[in-house]
Design a protein around this motif. Structure first.
Motif, PDB file in Angstrom:
ATOM      1  N   LYS A  31       0.837  -1.209   0.000  1.00 11.72           N
ATOM      2  CA  LYS A  31       0.000   0.000   0.000  1.00 11.72           C
ATOM      3  C   LYS A  31       0.868   1.255   0.000  1.00 11.72           C
ATOM      4  CE  LYS A  31      -2.753  -1.205   3.470  1.00 11.72           C
ATOM      5  NZ  LYS A  31      -3.877  -1.214   4.425  1.00 11.72           N
ATOM      6  N   LYS A  32       1.964   1.213   0.741  1.00  9.25           N
ATOM      7  CA  LYS A  32       2.865   2.362   0.808  1.00  9.25           C
ATOM      8  C   LYS A  32       3.533   2.620  -0.547  1.00  9.25           C
ATOM      9  CE  LYS A  32       6.800   4.204   3.340  1.00  9.25           C
ATOM     10  NZ  LYS A  32       7.794   3.986   4.380  1.00  9.25           N
ATOM     11  N   ILE A  33       3.958   1.564  -1.212  1.00 11.68           N
ATOM     12  CA  ILE A  33       4.584   1.701  -2.539  1.00 11.68           C
ATOM     13  C   ILE A  33       3.610   2.324  -3.526  1.00 11.68           C
ATOM     14  CG2 ILE A  33       5.450   0.397  -4.529  1.00 11.68           C
ATOM     15  CD1 ILE A  33       6.616  -1.616  -2.423  1.00 11.68           C
ATOM     16  N   ILE A  34       2.382   1.809  -3.551  1.00  8.57           N
ATOM     17  CA  ILE A  34       1.375   2.336  -4.468  1.00  8.57           C
ATOM     18  C   ILE A  34       1.062   3.787  -4.131  1.00  8.57           C
ATOM     19  CG2 ILE A  34      -1.018   2.121  -5.240  1.00  8.57           C
ATOM     20  CD1 ILE A  34      -0.682  -0.953  -4.828  1.00  8.57           C
ATOM     21  N   ALA A  35       0.926   4.091  -2.842  1.00  9.24           N
ATOM     22  CA  ALA A  35       0.623   5.452  -2.404  1.00  9.24           C
ATOM     23  C   ALA A  35       1.695   6.433  -2.873  1.00  9.24           C
ATOM     24  CB  ALA A  35       0.491   5.489  -0.883  1.00  9.24           C
ATOM     25  N   SER A  41       3.789   6.096  -5.368  1.00 14.40           N
ATOM     26  CA  SER A  41       3.741   6.219  -6.829  1.00 14.40           C
ATOM     27  C   SER A  41       2.603   7.124  -7.263  1.00 14.40           C
ATOM     28  CB  SER A  41       3.574   4.840  -7.475  1.00 14.40           C
ATOM     29  OG  SER A  41       4.679   4.033  -7.200  1.00 14.40           O
ATOM     30  N   MET A  42       1.432   6.926  -6.653  1.00 16.80           N
ATOM     31  CA  MET A  42       0.276   7.762  -7.000  1.00 16.80           C
ATOM     32  C   MET A  42       0.561   9.236  -6.733  1.00 16.80           C
ATOM     33  SD  MET A  42      -2.992   5.563  -5.637  1.00 16.80           S
ATOM     34  CE  MET A  42      -4.136   6.928  -5.939  1.00 16.80           C
ATOM     35  N   ALA A  43       1.112   9.533  -5.567  1.00 15.94           N
ATOM     36  CA  ALA A  43       1.383  10.931  -5.203  1.00 15.94           C
ATOM     37  C   ALA A  43       2.375  11.565  -6.169  1.00 15.94           C
ATOM     38  CB  ALA A  43       1.903  11.006  -3.771  1.00 15.94           C
ATOM     39  N   GLU A  44       3.435  10.841  -6.474  1.00 13.71           N
ATOM     40  CA  GLU A  44       4.454  11.383  -7.369  1.00 13.71           C
ATOM     41  C   GLU A  44       3.898  11.612  -8.781  1.00 13.71           C
ATOM     42  OE1 GLU A  44       8.754  10.052  -9.185  1.00 13.71           O
ATOM     43  OE2 GLU A  44       8.269   9.460  -7.127  1.00 13.71           O
ATOM     44  N   LEU A  45       3.174  10.635  -9.295  1.00 14.46           N
ATOM     45  CA  LEU A  45       2.611  10.771 -10.642  1.00 14.46           C
ATOM     46  C   LEU A  45       1.587  11.899 -10.705  1.00 14.46           C
ATOM     47  CD1 LEU A  45       2.274   6.985 -11.463  1.00 14.46           C
ATOM     48  CD2 LEU A  45       3.693   8.622 -12.719  1.00 14.46           C
ATOM     49  N   ARG A  46       0.761  12.007  -9.675  1.00 15.30           N
ATOM     50  CA  ARG A  46      -0.248  13.075  -9.654  1.00 15.30           C
ATOM     51  C   ARG A  46       0.418  14.444  -9.626  1.00 15.30           C
ATOM     52  NH1 ARG A  46      -1.849  16.164  -5.824  1.00 15.30           N
ATOM     53  NH2 ARG A  46      -1.074  14.856  -4.136  1.00 15.30           N
ATOM     54  N   LYS A  47       1.391  14.616  -8.749  1.00 17.61           N
ATOM     55  CA  LYS A  47       2.078  15.904  -8.647  1.00 17.61           C
ATOM     56  C   LYS A  47       2.795  16.250  -9.947  1.00 17.61           C
ATOM     57  CE  LYS A  47       2.565  15.519  -3.664  1.00 17.61           C
ATOM     58  NZ  LYS A  47       3.455  15.159  -2.557  1.00 17.61           N
ATOM     59  N   ASN A  48       3.429  15.260 -10.570  1.00 21.79           N
ATOM     60  CA  ASN A  48       4.107  15.492 -11.850  1.00 21.79           C
ATOM     61  C   ASN A  48       3.130  15.855 -12.964  1.00 21.79           C
ATOM     62  OD1 ASN A  48       6.618  15.025 -10.727  1.00 21.79           O
ATOM     63  ND2 ASN A  48       6.736  12.905 -11.422  1.00 21.79           N
ATOM     64  N   SER A  49       1.875  15.434 -12.799  1.00 21.26           N
ATOM     65  CA  SER A  49       0.842  15.757 -13.789  1.00 21.26           C
ATOM     66  C   SER A  49       0.203  17.108 -13.521  1.00 21.26           C
ATOM     67  CB  SER A  49      -0.238  14.671 -13.794  1.00 21.26           C
ATOM     68  OG  SER A  49       0.293  13.434 -14.186  1.00 21.26           O
ATOM     69  N   GLY A  50       0.533  17.714 -12.385  1.00 22.00           N
ATOM     70  CA  GLY A  50      -0.019  19.016 -12.047  1.00 22.00           C
ATOM     71  C   GLY A  50      -1.465  18.973 -11.592  1.00 22.00           C
ATOM     72  N   GLN A 100     -12.902  12.274  -3.636  1.00 24.86           N
ATOM     73  CA  GLN A 100     -11.600  12.762  -3.201  1.00 24.86           C
ATOM     74  C   GLN A 100     -11.166  12.028  -1.943  1.00 24.86           C
ATOM     75  OE1 GLN A 100     -10.677  14.896  -0.368  1.00 24.86           O
ATOM     76  NE2 GLN A 100      -8.555  14.889  -1.079  1.00 24.86           N
ATOM     77  N   ALA A 101     -12.095  11.703  -1.055  1.00 22.35           N
ATOM     78  CA  ALA A 101     -11.760  10.984   0.181  1.00 22.35           C
ATOM     79  C   ALA A 101     -11.194   9.596  -0.124  1.00 22.35           C
ATOM     80  CB  ALA A 101     -12.987  10.882   1.075  1.00 22.35           C
ATOM     81  N   TYR A 127      -6.195   6.131  -0.730  1.00 24.54           N
ATOM     82  CA  TYR A 127      -5.229   5.354  -1.517  1.00 24.54           C
ATOM     83  C   TYR A 127      -3.852   6.015  -1.448  1.00 24.54           C
ATOM     84  CZ  TYR A 127      -9.287   3.132  -3.801  1.00 24.54           C
ATOM     85  OH  TYR A 127     -10.447   2.463  -4.079  1.00 24.54           O
ATOM     86  N   GLU A 128      -3.831   7.336  -1.614  1.00 25.01           N
ATOM     87  CA  GLU A 128      -2.560   8.045  -1.679  1.00 25.01           C
ATOM     88  C   GLU A 128      -1.863   8.121  -0.321  1.00 25.01           C
ATOM     89  OE1 GLU A 128      -1.461  12.389  -3.060  1.00 25.01           O
ATOM     90  OE2 GLU A 128      -2.211  11.221  -4.773  1.00 25.01           O
ATOM     91  N   ARG A 129      -2.602   7.993   0.753  1.00 26.34           N
ATOM     92  CA  ARG A 129      -2.009   7.972   2.089  1.00 26.34           C
ATOM     93  C   ARG A 129      -1.654   6.555   2.529  1.00 26.34           C
ATOM     94  NH1 ARG A 129      -5.745   9.751   5.935  1.00 26.34           N
ATOM     95  NH2 ARG A 129      -7.382   9.721   4.387  1.00 26.34           N
ATOM     96  N   GLY A 130      -2.012   5.562   1.716  1.00 23.28           N
ATOM     97  CA  GLY A 130      -1.681   4.178   2.045  1.00 23.28           C
ATOM     98  C   GLY A 130      -2.634   3.529   3.024  1.00 23.28           C
ATOM     99  N   ARG A 131      -3.772   4.144   3.262  1.00 24.11           N
ATOM    100  CA  ARG A 131      -4.765   3.545   4.169  1.00 24.11           C
ATOM    101  C   ARG A 131      -5.457   2.367   3.505  1.00 24.11           C
ATOM    102  NH1 ARG A 131      -9.151   6.915   6.639  1.00 24.11           N
ATOM    103  NH2 ARG A 131      -9.319   5.082   7.970  1.00 24.11           N
ATOM    104  N   ASN A 132      -5.757   2.518   2.221  1.00 24.12           N
ATOM    105  CA  ASN A 132      -6.435   1.474   1.449  1.00 24.12           C
ATOM    106  C   ASN A 132      -5.630   1.179   0.196  1.00 24.12           C
ATOM    107  OD1 ASN A 132      -8.642   1.516   3.259  1.00 24.12           O
ATOM    108  ND2 ASN A 132      -9.598   3.175   2.114  1.00 24.12           N
TER     109      ASN A 132
END
Length: 80
Positions: free
Chosen positions: A18-22, A24-33, A47-48, A53-58
């Motif tokens: 979950k942490k790895i996916i989180a 990756s999601m955060a980095e890709l989203r930020k790079n996409s603006g 958004q919740a 997902y991005e915090r690694g909770r789910n």
């Protein structure tokens, strides 16, 4: 005849995955603006839920990983 291939062992715990996916999601989203709200709306989730997902909770299910791969224009293996 003896089976010579080693058995597959899970290399990551669920929490590690979950942490790895989180990350990756955060980095890709930020790079996409995109904001979390924009990314979530684009893939059709709240958004919740996206934030969880991005915090690694789910852990996002396969369908969401596919949507994210289209959103970020990357193969799914980059996310996982």
């Amino acid at each position: 005849m003896e089976h010579l291939e080693p058995k597959y062992n899970n290399l990551f715990t669920v929490e590690e995955r979950k942490k790895i996916i989180a990350q990756s999601m955060a980095e890709l989203r930020k790079n996409s603006g995109l904001s979390q709200k924009e990314a979530a709306a684009t893939i059709g989730i709240s958004q919740a839920t996206y934030s969880a997902y991005e915090r690694g909770r789910n852990e996002p299910p396969a369908e969401i990983l596919v949507r994210l791969s289209y959103l970020f224009k990357c193969p799914i293996d980059i996310l996982v």
